[in-house]
Design a protein around this motif. Structure first.
Motif, mmCIF file in Angstrom:
data_model
loop_
_atom_site.group_PDB
_atom_site.id
_atom_site.type_symbol
_atom_site.label_atom_id
_atom_site.label_comp_id
_atom_site.label_asym_id
_atom_site.label_seq_id
_atom_site.Cartn_x
_atom_site.Cartn_y
_atom_site.Cartn_z
ATOM 1 N N SER A 8 7.469 29.010 -8.071
ATOM 2 C CA SER A 8 6.445 29.584 -8.951
ATOM 3 C C SER A 8 6.626 31.078 -9.171
ATOM 4 N N ALA A 9 7.187 31.807 -8.195
ATOM 5 C CA ALA A 9 7.410 33.242 -8.397
ATOM 6 C C ALA A 9 8.428 33.462 -9.512
ATOM 7 N N ALA A 10 9.438 32.595 -9.590
ATOM 8 C CA ALA A 10 10.396 32.680 -10.693
ATOM 9 C C ALA A 10 9.689 32.423 -12.017
ATOM 10 N N HIS A 11 8.777 31.456 -12.056
ATOM 11 C CA HIS A 11 8.006 31.192 -13.278
ATOM 12 C C HIS A 11 7.268 32.462 -13.711
ATOM 13 N N ALA A 12 6.581 33.076 -12.744
ATOM 14 C CA ALA A 12 5.758 34.245 -13.063
ATOM 15 C C ALA A 12 6.601 35.418 -13.541
ATOM 16 N N LEU A 13 7.793 35.577 -12.984
ATOM 17 C CA LEU A 13 8.663 36.684 -13.373
ATOM 18 C C LEU A 13 9.312 36.451 -14.730
ATOM 19 N N SER A 16 3.882 26.339 -3.988
ATOM 20 C CA SER A 16 3.603 27.771 -4.076
ATOM 21 C C SER A 16 2.792 28.079 -5.321
ATOM 22 N N LEU A 17 2.117 29.205 -5.269
ATOM 23 C CA LEU A 17 1.276 29.670 -6.359
ATOM 24 C C LEU A 17 1.538 31.159 -6.529
ATOM 25 N N SER A 18 1.783 31.607 -7.759
ATOM 26 C CA SER A 18 2.174 33.000 -7.992
ATOM 27 C C SER A 18 1.501 33.560 -9.231
ATOM 28 N N ALA A 19 1.435 34.890 -9.269
ATOM 29 C CA ALA A 19 0.918 35.582 -10.440
ATOM 30 C C ALA A 19 1.722 36.853 -10.662
ATOM 31 N N PRO A 20 1.923 37.248 -11.912
ATOM 32 C CA PRO A 20 2.675 38.476 -12.185
ATOM 33 C C PRO A 20 1.859 39.714 -11.863
ATOM 34 N N VAL A 21 2.540 40.759 -11.441
ATOM 35 C CA VAL A 21 1.940 42.081 -11.245
ATOM 36 C C VAL A 21 2.468 42.962 -12.364
ATOM 37 N N ARG A 22 1.562 43.614 -13.103
ATOM 38 C CA ARG A 22 1.948 44.365 -14.294
ATOM 39 C C ARG A 22 1.680 45.851 -14.127
ATOM 40 N N ASP A 23 2.393 46.639 -14.935
ATOM 41 C CA ASP A 23 2.090 48.066 -14.976
ATOM 42 C C ASP A 23 1.061 48.325 -16.071
ATOM 43 N N GLY A 24 0.768 49.589 -16.321
ATOM 44 C CA GLY A 24 -0.272 49.931 -17.281
ATOM 45 C C GLY A 24 0.016 49.482 -18.692
ATOM 46 N N SER A 25 1.301 49.296 -19.029
ATOM 47 C CA SER A 25 1.666 48.862 -20.376
ATOM 48 C C SER A 25 1.753 47.352 -20.500
ATOM 49 N N SER A 72 2.792 35.946 -4.397
ATOM 50 C CA SER A 72 2.889 34.505 -4.196
ATOM 51 C C SER A 72 2.307 34.084 -2.858
ATOM 52 N N VAL A 73 1.759 32.872 -2.812
ATOM 53 C CA VAL A 73 1.444 32.212 -1.546
ATOM 54 C C VAL A 73 2.223 30.910 -1.519
ATOM 55 N N SER A 74 2.684 30.506 -0.343
ATOM 56 C CA SER A 74 3.455 29.270 -0.237
ATOM 57 C C SER A 74 3.165 28.587 1.088
ATOM 58 N N GLY A 75 3.254 27.262 1.056
ATOM 59 C CA GLY A 75 3.000 26.488 2.263
ATOM 60 C C GLY A 75 3.204 25.012 2.004
ATOM 61 N N PRO A 76 2.957 24.166 2.995
ATOM 62 C CA PRO A 76 3.146 22.725 2.837
ATOM 63 C C PRO A 76 2.290 22.173 1.690
ATOM 64 N N VAL A 77 2.857 21.224 0.945
ATOM 65 C CA VAL A 77 2.136 20.634 -0.187
ATOM 66 C C VAL A 77 0.828 20.014 0.270
ATOM 67 N N GLU A 78 0.851 19.346 1.426
ATOM 68 C CA GLU A 78 -0.363 18.653 1.875
ATOM 69 C C GLU A 78 -1.496 19.615 2.194
ATOM 70 N N VAL A 109 -8.068 29.724 -4.168
ATOM 71 C CA VAL A 109 -6.729 30.268 -3.920
ATOM 72 C C VAL A 109 -6.180 30.924 -5.182
ATOM 73 N N VAL A 110 -6.385 30.290 -6.323
ATOM 74 C CA VAL A 110 -5.944 30.900 -7.585
ATOM 75 C C VAL A 110 -6.606 32.263 -7.768
ATOM 76 N N GLY A 111 -7.905 32.325 -7.510
ATOM 77 C CA GLY A 111 -8.623 33.588 -7.653
ATOM 78 C C GLY A 111 -8.117 34.654 -6.695
ATOM 79 N N ALA A 112 -7.806 34.250 -5.472
ATOM 80 C CA ALA A 112 -7.309 35.213 -4.481
ATOM 81 C C ALA A 112 -5.954 35.777 -4.894
ATOM 82 N N VAL A 113 -5.067 34.932 -5.430
ATOM 83 C CA VAL A 113 -3.753 35.400 -5.869
ATOM 84 C C VAL A 113 -3.895 36.340 -7.068
ATOM 85 N N LEU A 114 -4.733 35.975 -8.026
ATOM 86 C CA LEU A 114 -4.932 36.822 -9.202
ATOM 87 C C LEU A 114 -5.556 38.164 -8.817
#
Length: 237
Positions: free
Chosen positions: A139-144, A188-197, A205-211, A221-226
């Motif tokens: 997911s980090a690759a997706h976000a990047l 895993s769950l990821s979100a991009p980090v952006r600059d001012g522009s 990213s957070v990652s762990g066992p699927v279960e 968890v989505v809210g915490a990552v964002l």
């Protein structure tokens, strides 16, 4: 006569920079290494010299200029700032999500983990700081990649575990989720980090066992990552 294509001119200038990266080159060697016409090569090399991106050696060869080193230091300084800011916030994200947390920056066709906070006990997904992972899975690759130019994304898709539609979904919702792309049994769950522009600086990213992390991540968890992505972004502005 039409106007020169600025992108094509930039491509030629970059070819000259690559040609002198490993060792200085005379004008004839630049022409040989780049395949550009002699007049074009000389004109662009002189222009790059004016911007201090290349320099002349005592024997008249072209070599990397001081501005390249300055830009490299600036990039290293930004990565260090991002790592410091991420380290402070990843601990809170780990505690809020209950999973290991990482921060990645892109380096060409790989992503580098520059900060991490590991889950303290139990089954975890460990990614050490300094680890290089492919930009074709996770997911980090997706976000990047979701917000990258198409000419950077398209060459990676044939070998990727995701599709262009996956990246479109990430752009739409602002976060990415993957299951067993990088490693069996890991989500895993990821979100991009952006600059001012709005440019993407990295991915949290957070990652762990699927279960445990789930095939459909919880809103908490989505809210915490964002929230962590926003906090890191603010810390480096």
């Amino acid at each position: 006569m039409g106007q020169p294509n600025p992108v094509a001119v930039l491509d030629k200038a970059v070819a000259i920079l690559h040609a002198v990266r490993d060792e200085p080159a005379t004008l004839a060697e630049l022409v040989e290494r780049t395949g550009l016409p002699r007049a074009t090569t000389h004109r662009l090399a002189v222009a790059l010299e004016g911007h201090r991106l290349v320099r002349r050696t005592p024997d008249g060869s072209w070599a990397p200029g001081p501005a390249l080193a300055e830009l490299g230091r600036a990039g290293a300084d930004l990565t260090e700032q991002l790592a410091d800011a991420a380290t402070r916030h990843l601990v809170a994200l780990r505690d809020a999500s209950g999973e290991s947390a990482q921060f990645y920056v892109r380096d060409g066709s790989t992503r580098v983990c520059v900060a991490a906070a590991e889950r303290l006990s139990g089954l975890r997904d460990t990614v050490p700081v300094g680890a290089r992972l492919p930009m074709t899975a996770g997911s980090a690759a997706h976000a990047l990649l979701a917000f990258a130019p198409a000419d950077e994304v398209t060459p990676l898709l044939p070998a990727a575990s995701f599709t262009a539609r996956t990246l479109l979904d990430v752009r739409r919702r602002g976060w990415a989720h993957s299951i067993a792309e990088r490693e069996p049994g890991v989500a895993s769950l990821s979100a991009p980090v952006r600059d001012g522009s709005g440019a993407v600086l990295g991915a949290v990213s957070v990652s762990g066992p699927v279960e445990r992390l789930g095939r459909r991540p919880s809103p908490e968890v989505v809210g915490a990552v964002l929230d962590t992505a926003v906090a890191i972004s603010r810390a480096v502005r």
